[in-house]
Design an enzyme around this catalytic site. Structure first.
Site, PDB file in Angstrom:
ATOM      1  CG  ASN A 164      -0.203  -0.004   2.523  1.00 37.91           C
ATOM      2  OD1 ASN A 164       0.785  -0.703   2.678  1.00 37.91           O
ATOM      3  ND2 ASN A 164      -0.669   0.785   3.488  1.00 37.91           N
ATOM      4  CG  LEU A 191      -0.734  -7.674  -4.292  1.00 40.31           C
ATOM      5  CD1 LEU A 191      -1.577  -7.412  -3.048  1.00 40.31           C
ATOM      6  CD2 LEU A 191      -1.607  -8.203  -5.425  1.00 40.31           C
ATOM      7  N   GLY A 239       4.418  -3.691   7.436  1.00 38.00           N
ATOM      8  CA  GLY A 239       3.343  -4.612   7.102  1.00 38.00           C
ATOM      9  C   GLY A 239       2.480  -4.930   8.301  1.00 38.00           C
ATOM     10  CB  THR A 243       3.826 -10.500   7.808  1.00 40.77           C
ATOM     11  OG1 THR A 243       2.708 -10.916   7.022  1.00 40.77           O
ATOM     12  CG2 THR A 243       5.092 -10.691   7.000  1.00 40.77           C
ATOM     13  CE  LYS A 246       2.931 -16.604   9.047  1.00 43.82           C
ATOM     14  NZ  LYS A 246       2.243 -16.804   7.749  1.00 43.82           N
ATOM     15  CD  GLU A 261       4.654   1.812   9.641  1.00 38.99           C
ATOM     16  OE1 GLU A 261       3.669   1.667  10.417  1.00 38.99           O
ATOM     17  OE2 GLU A 261       4.551   1.848   8.412  1.00 38.99           O
ATOM     18  CB  CYS A 295      -0.264   1.657   8.959  1.00 32.19           C
ATOM     19  SG  CYS A 295       1.017   2.851   8.505  1.00 32.19           S
ATOM     20  CD  GLU A 399      -3.949  -1.971  10.444  1.00 37.53           C
ATOM     21  OE1 GLU A 399      -3.475  -0.887  10.063  1.00 37.53           O
ATOM     22  OE2 GLU A 399      -3.391  -3.061  10.246  1.00 37.53           O
ATOM     23  CD  GLU A 476       9.945   3.013   8.438  1.00 42.72           C
ATOM     24  OE1 GLU A 476      10.352   1.906   8.071  1.00 42.72           O
ATOM     25  OE2 GLU A 476       8.876   3.532   8.039  1.00 42.72           O
TER      26      GLU A 476
END
Length: 495
Positions: A164, A191, A239, A243, A246, A261, A295, A399, A476
């Site tokens: 995104n 994507l 993300g 994830t 993981k 983030e 986000c 979300e 960031e």
């Protein structure tokens, strides 16, 4: 590559694939997949995906290139990054078109994000020759000598981008990593790989040496191999929480640091003395930006009961006025969501939420008859507003990643703070009030990495961005974002 008028039929992106050691590969170990334009539901390009084989090649090249890039004089690195900024600014319309074609983001949004990305490169170019350590004062019990610190790059940094608006992460992650003297291997999202590839072409043209930047479009297997790779010294990831877990599990094998983030459930908190019209306008604009697929978008609207119904009606009217349709049209503010599966999931979340809340705007897929013919199969969801949402409901706690705004009442300042902090996330918050004393009371209590008062900042390059709680750790942007990509060495020289 072909782009079209707002109601044109043909939208073509061509083929993109991995950049390894300064060369664009024309085949990979995984093969190609079709890319679908979410605005038309038609194939508009092809993506060569990477696997462990391409990851190994890219990491080896980055490791070999690092000593020379690290040893390059900081002013030369600064000039390369400045050139990246210059070229990006000249090609903002081109980068914006790529993002619009791959994500369906309205061109007004995609162009703005490309412009922001260029700004981060200019900002971090300015830091490249200003990375400094410190001299440690001696203590009475210390052996005589000189004690000082040296900030040093990690080496090879693995960067995993989300789909995104990945161009923002390009600026917030790649620019500081390069300015700090690291080489980077980027796993771009399958994507949305085309805008990242467009940036990489600019970086090479700007004079970035081969081996310093690698672009690998790929899926989970490529990402996991990148994280586990023993020659990757650090990971930066944007993300979702599943994830991220993981990634942390994979990173434990080499104990490498991971910057995260993650998601958010940002609340706009509207007190009765606020400029209500401005608060509603800003919240609705944010919530429906990128079709709600962000986000830090304001997806919760917490409103004092004294102005609650006024805000609900204003939010419903503002949502109904949002321009929905062709993302290439200059008046469009809301395009499609990213996939058909995402559309169906969002509609399912809305349907479930309607059972316990009040639907005041939207709530359905956009009527195809209201769209130009080429867009009638696209993945469009109406801008949706739900009132009287229970604070502990699924839609208020998690979300949606779609164009859905939840409106929740509160009675007291204490309750407002409690509700704002009630989700697992802590990325952002916005407070609307004219009372300076209230600002000073409320802001310190908000568990969020960024708090705005009476409107958002637009994320200037010098501002740090990151979250509390399940929204991740690390920062960031700004000086803090640079030093995430540096490790400190202490040096003592005995007299």
């Amino acid at each position: 590559m072909t782009t079209t008028s707002p109601t044109g039929v043909t939208h073509e992106l061509g083929v993109t694939g991995p950049l390894v050691d300064g060369t664009w590969l024309d085949k990979t170990s995984v093969g190609a997949v079709d890319h679908v334009n979410p605005a038309t539901a038609r194939v508009n390009g092809s993506v060569l995906l990477c696997g462990p084989q391409e990851v190994d090649a890219a990491v080896a090249s980055a490791k070999a290139a690092h000593p020379e890039w690290r040893a390059m004089s900081p002013d030369r690195r600064r000039r390369v990054l400045q050139r990246v900024e210059e070229l990006m600014l000249a090609r903002v319309p081109e980068l914006g078109r790529l993002m619009t074609l791959e994500l369906g983001a309205p061109v007004m949004v995609s162009s703005a994000l490309a412009h922001l990305c260029a700004g981060w490169f200019g900002y971090y170019a300015g830091w490249a020759d200003k990375i400094e350590g410190a001299t440690i004062p001696p203590s009475p019990v210390m052996v005589p000598g000189l004690d000082y610190t040296v900030p040093e790059p990690y080496g090879v940094v693995g960067i995993i981008l989300t789909w995104n608006g990945p161009i923002m992460s390009v600026g917030m992650k790649i620019a500081p990593a390069l300015a700090a003297g690291n080489c980077v291997v980027v796993k771009s999202p399958d994507l949305a790989p085309f805008t990242v590839a467009g940036f990489a072409e600019i970086a090479l043209e700007a004079g970035l040496p081969p081996g310093v930047l690698h672009i690998l479009p790929g899926g989970p297997e490529a990402g996991e191999h990148l994280v586990r790779h023993p020659d990757v010294d650090m990971i930066s990831f944007t993300g979702g929480i599943p994830t991220a877990k993981k990634i942390l599990d994979s990173a434990r094998h080499t104990l490498k640091p991971v910057l995260l983030e993650l998601g958010g459930k940002t609340a706009s908190v509207v007190f009765p003395d606020a400029d209500v019209d401005a608060a509603v306008a800003e919240t609705v604009r944010s919530c429906f930006n990128l079709s709600g697929q962000g986000c830090n978008l304001t997806t919760r609207l917490l409103v004092h009961r004294d102005v609650y119904e006024r805000v609900v009606q204003a939010a419903a009217a503002a949502a109904a006025a949002v321009g929905v349709g062709d993302p290439f049209a200059p008046t469009t503010a809301l395009g499609p969501v990213v996939t058909a599966a995402a559309r169906d999931r969002i509609l399912g979340v809305i349907e479930k939420a309607v059972d316990s809340s009040r639907l005041v705007a939207g709530g359905h897929a956009v009527d195809p008859a209201t769209l130009p013919a080429p867009l009638r199969d696209g993945y469009f969801v109406e801008p949706t507003v739900l009132a009287d949402v229970a604070p502990d409901s699924e839609i208020a706690q998690h979300e949606v990643f779609g164009p859905v705004l939840s409106v929740i009442p509160f009675a007291t300042e204490e309750q407002a703070v409690e509700l704002a902090n009630s989700t697992p996330y802590g990325l952002g918050a916005v407070v609307y009030t004219r009372d300076v004393a209230r600002v000073q009371r409320v802001v310190p209590q908000l568990q969020a990495g960024t708090v705005h008062v009476n409107g958002a900042s637009g994320q200037p390059p010098g501002a740090p961005f990151g979250g509390y709680k399940h929204s991740g750790h690390g920062r960031e942007g700004g000086k803090e974002g640079l030093y995430e990509f540096l490790q400190t060495k202490n040096v003592f020289i005995r007299a």
